[in-house]
Design a protein around this motif. Structure first.
Motif, PDB file in Angstrom:
ATOM      1  N   MET A   1       0.850  -1.180   0.000  1.00  0.00           N
ATOM      2  CA  MET A   1       0.000   0.000   0.000  1.00  0.00           C
ATOM      3  C   MET A   1       0.896   1.243   0.000  1.00  0.00           C
ATOM      4  N   ASN A   2       0.467   2.248  -0.726  1.00  0.00           N
ATOM      5  CA  ASN A   2       1.267   3.463  -0.870  1.00  0.00           C
ATOM      6  C   ASN A   2       0.965   4.470   0.232  1.00  0.00           C
ATOM      7  N   VAL A   3       2.041   4.932   0.878  1.00  0.00           N
ATOM      8  CA  VAL A   3       1.932   6.052   1.811  1.00  0.00           C
ATOM      9  C   VAL A   3       3.149   6.946   1.567  1.00  0.00           C
ATOM     10  N   ASP A   4       2.935   8.264   1.502  1.00  0.00           N
ATOM     11  CA  ASP A   4       4.060   9.165   1.259  1.00  0.00           C
ATOM     12  C   ASP A   4       4.799   9.474   2.553  1.00  0.00           C
ATOM     13  N   GLU A   5       5.795  10.358   2.464  1.00  0.00           N
ATOM     14  CA  GLU A   5       6.635  10.683   3.617  1.00  0.00           C
ATOM     15  C   GLU A   5       5.858  11.328   4.769  1.00  0.00           C
ATOM     16  N   LEU A   6       4.663  11.836   4.478  1.00  0.00           N
ATOM     17  CA  LEU A   6       3.810  12.422   5.513  1.00  0.00           C
ATOM     18  C   LEU A   6       2.756  11.430   6.018  1.00  0.00           C
ATOM     19  N   GLY A   7       2.826  10.191   5.541  1.00  0.00           N
ATOM     20  CA  GLY A   7       1.880   9.167   5.969  1.00  0.00           C
ATOM     21  C   GLY A   7       0.550   9.208   5.248  1.00  0.00           C
ATOM     22  N   ARG A   8       0.484   9.919   4.123  1.00  0.00           N
ATOM     23  CA  ARG A   8      -0.766  10.057   3.376  1.00  0.00           C
ATOM     24  C   ARG A   8      -0.859   8.982   2.297  1.00  0.00           C
ATOM     25  N   PRO A   9      -2.016   8.290   2.193  1.00  0.00           N
ATOM     26  CA  PRO A   9      -2.208   7.340   1.098  1.00  0.00           C
ATOM     27  C   PRO A   9      -2.172   8.086  -0.241  1.00  0.00           C
ATOM     28  N   TRP A  10      -1.543   7.473  -1.262  1.00  0.00           N
ATOM     29  CA  TRP A  10      -1.459   8.118  -2.567  1.00  0.00           C
ATOM     30  C   TRP A  10      -1.421   7.075  -3.678  1.00  0.00           C
ATOM     31  N   THR A  11      -1.653   7.542  -4.913  1.00  0.00           N
ATOM     32  CA  THR A  11      -1.477   6.716  -6.100  1.00  0.00           C
ATOM     33  C   THR A  11      -1.314   7.619  -7.310  1.00  0.00           C
ATOM     34  N   ASP A  12      -1.094   6.994  -8.459  1.00  0.00           N
ATOM     35  CA  ASP A  12      -0.995   7.676  -9.743  1.00  0.00           C
ATOM     36  C   ASP A  12      -1.447   6.671 -10.797  1.00  0.00           C
ATOM     37  N   SER A  13      -1.476   7.083 -12.047  1.00  0.00           N
ATOM     38  CA  SER A  13      -1.845   6.135 -13.098  1.00  0.00           C
ATOM     39  C   SER A  13      -0.800   6.168 -14.202  1.00  0.00           C
ATOM     40  N   GLY A  14      -0.866   5.189 -15.073  1.00  0.00           N
ATOM     41  CA  GLY A  14       0.058   5.125 -16.192  1.00  0.00           C
ATOM     42  C   GLY A  14      -0.450   5.857 -17.419  1.00  0.00           C
TER      43      GLY A  14
ATOM     44  N   PHE B   1      -4.493  11.505  -0.223  1.00  0.00           N
ATOM     45  CA  PHE B   1      -5.586  11.734   0.713  1.00  0.00           C
ATOM     46  C   PHE B   1      -5.061  12.400   1.969  1.00  0.00           C
ATOM     47  N   VAL B   2      -5.720  13.491   2.361  1.00  0.00           N
ATOM     48  CA  VAL B   2      -5.383  14.219   3.581  1.00  0.00           C
ATOM     49  C   VAL B   2      -6.523  13.999   4.568  1.00  0.00           C
ATOM     50  N   ALA B   3      -6.242  13.272   5.650  1.00  0.00           N
ATOM     51  CA  ALA B   3      -7.277  13.027   6.667  1.00  0.00           C
ATOM     52  C   ALA B   3      -7.571  14.316   7.417  1.00  0.00           C
ATOM     53  N   ASP B   4      -8.823  14.462   7.854  1.00  0.00           N
ATOM     54  CA  ASP B   4      -9.183  15.609   8.681  1.00  0.00           C
ATOM     55  C   ASP B   4      -8.412  15.567   9.995  1.00  0.00           C
ATOM     56  N   ALA B   5      -8.426  16.677  10.682  1.00  0.00           N
ATOM     57  CA  ALA B   5      -7.697  16.788  11.948  1.00  0.00           C
ATOM     58  C   ALA B   5      -8.131  15.710  12.930  1.00  0.00           C
ATOM     59  N   ALA B   6      -7.250  15.376  13.835  1.00  0.00           N
ATOM     60  CA  ALA B   6      -7.528  14.342  14.844  1.00  0.00           C
ATOM     61  C   ALA B   6      -8.862  14.622  15.531  1.00  0.00           C
ATOM     62  N   GLY B   7      -9.624  13.569  15.730  1.00  0.00           N
ATOM     63  CA  GLY B   7     -10.904  13.702  16.418  1.00  0.00           C
ATOM     64  C   GLY B   7     -12.078  13.891  15.483  1.00  0.00           C
ATOM     65  N   SER B   8     -11.821  14.297  14.234  1.00  0.00           N
ATOM     66  CA  SER B   8     -12.931  14.435  13.295  1.00  0.00           C
ATOM     67  C   SER B   8     -12.839  13.305  12.277  1.00  0.00           C
ATOM     68  N   ARG B   9     -13.888  13.134  11.499  1.00  0.00           N
ATOM     69  CA  ARG B   9     -13.934  12.047  10.525  1.00  0.00           C
ATOM     70  C   ARG B   9     -13.987  12.616   9.120  1.00  0.00           C
ATOM     71  N   GLY B  10     -13.305  11.934   8.220  1.00  0.00           N
ATOM     72  CA  GLY B  10     -13.330  12.331   6.823  1.00  0.00           C
ATOM     73  C   GLY B  10     -11.977  12.812   6.355  1.00  0.00           C
ATOM     74  N   GLY B  11     -11.989  13.467   5.208  1.00  0.00           N
ATOM     75  CA  GLY B  11     -10.755  13.978   4.641  1.00  0.00           C
ATOM     76  C   GLY B  11     -10.968  14.381   3.198  1.00  0.00           C
ATOM     77  N   ILE B  12      -9.858  14.733   2.548  1.00  0.00           N
ATOM     78  CA  ILE B  12      -9.925  15.275   1.193  1.00  0.00           C
ATOM     79  C   ILE B  12      -8.857  14.642   0.311  1.00  0.00           C
ATOM     80  N   LEU B  13      -9.283  14.211  -0.887  1.00  0.00           N
ATOM     81  CA  LEU B  13      -8.350  13.795  -1.924  1.00  0.00           C
ATOM     82  C   LEU B  13      -7.855  15.042  -2.628  1.00  0.00           C
ATOM     83  N   VAL B  14      -6.554  15.089  -2.907  1.00  0.00           N
ATOM     84  CA  VAL B  14      -5.946  16.221  -3.593  1.00  0.00           C
ATOM     85  C   VAL B  14      -5.293  15.695  -4.866  1.00  0.00           C
ATOM     86  N   ARG B  15      -5.499  16.408  -5.988  1.00  0.00           N
ATOM     87  CA  ARG B  15      -4.917  16.012  -7.271  1.00  0.00           C
ATOM     88  C   ARG B  15      -4.197  17.205  -7.868  1.00  0.00           C
ATOM     89  N   SER B  16      -2.862  17.129  -7.898  1.00  0.00           N
ATOM     90  CA  SER B  16      -2.076  18.242  -8.407  1.00  0.00           C
ATOM     91  C   SER B  16      -0.794  17.744  -9.036  1.00  0.00           C
TER      92      SER B  16
END
Length: 196
Positions: free
Chosen positions: A1-14, A94-109
């Motif tokens: 499973m992919n996680v970046d240096e900040l612990g965020r799940p990530w992927t890309d495509s070919g 994917f950036v998870a919401d702050a501790a204690g809350s649920r959810g998060g945001i996918l970022v594409r850049s």
């Protein structure tokens, strides 16, 4: 499973779209393989004329789609569940919401200097595209290159640049979309009303 240096799940495509699919439906995603039970012409391979429409073909031309300057957002159905399609070959995390809350945001850049901070997206910029609520019984979403077959276990998905696993939790999740002035696309997951 992919996680970046900040612990965020990530992927890309070919080169094609990325799919974001509920873990319990992922094994039904076939990528460029023909659908189960469909008659396939002898010697057929994906891309050849006269063959069946594969899940990857559907991801490239979803029935519900909104184009953005950078790519776009859409939905296809797999095994009775909506699958999010993110057009364009670009790193997605994917950036998870702050501790204690649920959810998060996918970022594409893809631009190094772009403002990719989801906190800078004005509330009035968020909108729905087609499906506005998804239900997760497993609580996880897998994101990977749509050309590849899925699996129940993310370690078994052999996709280009691997699989990012988003841990939201079981329940109903509202899905909203935004694009900022730097042409960065965002997908926000929040508990649906009554699920907080």
């Amino acid at each position: 499973m992919n996680v970046d240096e900040l612990g965020r799940p990530w992927t890309d495509s070919g080169g094609g779209p990325i799919v974001v699919i509920a873990a319990d439906a992922a094994e039904h995603w076939r990528g460029t393989l023909p659908p189960v039970g469909v008659e396939v012409p002898e010697g057929w391979i994906w891309g050849a004329a006269g063959g069946p429409e594969c899940d990857y073909d559907r991801a490239c031309d979803p029935p519900v789609f909104e184009t953005t300057p950078f790519g776009g957002f859409g939905w296809v159905d797999v095994h009775g569940q909506p699958v999010l399609v993110l057009d364009s070959e670009v790193r997605t995390w994917f950036v998870a919401d702050a501790a204690g809350s649920r959810g998060g945001i996918l970022v594409r850049s893809s631009a190094d200097e772009a403002d990719d901070d989801p906190g800078n997206v004005p509330e009035q910029s968020w909108r729905t595209v087609g499906v506005d609520v998804i239900s997760l019984s497993d609580g996880r979403l897998y994101m990977f290159d749509s050309a590849y077959s899925g699996a129940a276990d993310p370690e078994q998905i052999r996709a280009f640049d691997g699989v990012g696993v988003i841990e939201l939790g079981a329940g109903r999740w509202r899905v909203d979309f935004a694009t900022n002035g730097d042409e960065v696309d965002f997908v926000r997951f929040r508990p649906a009303q009554g699920e907080q």
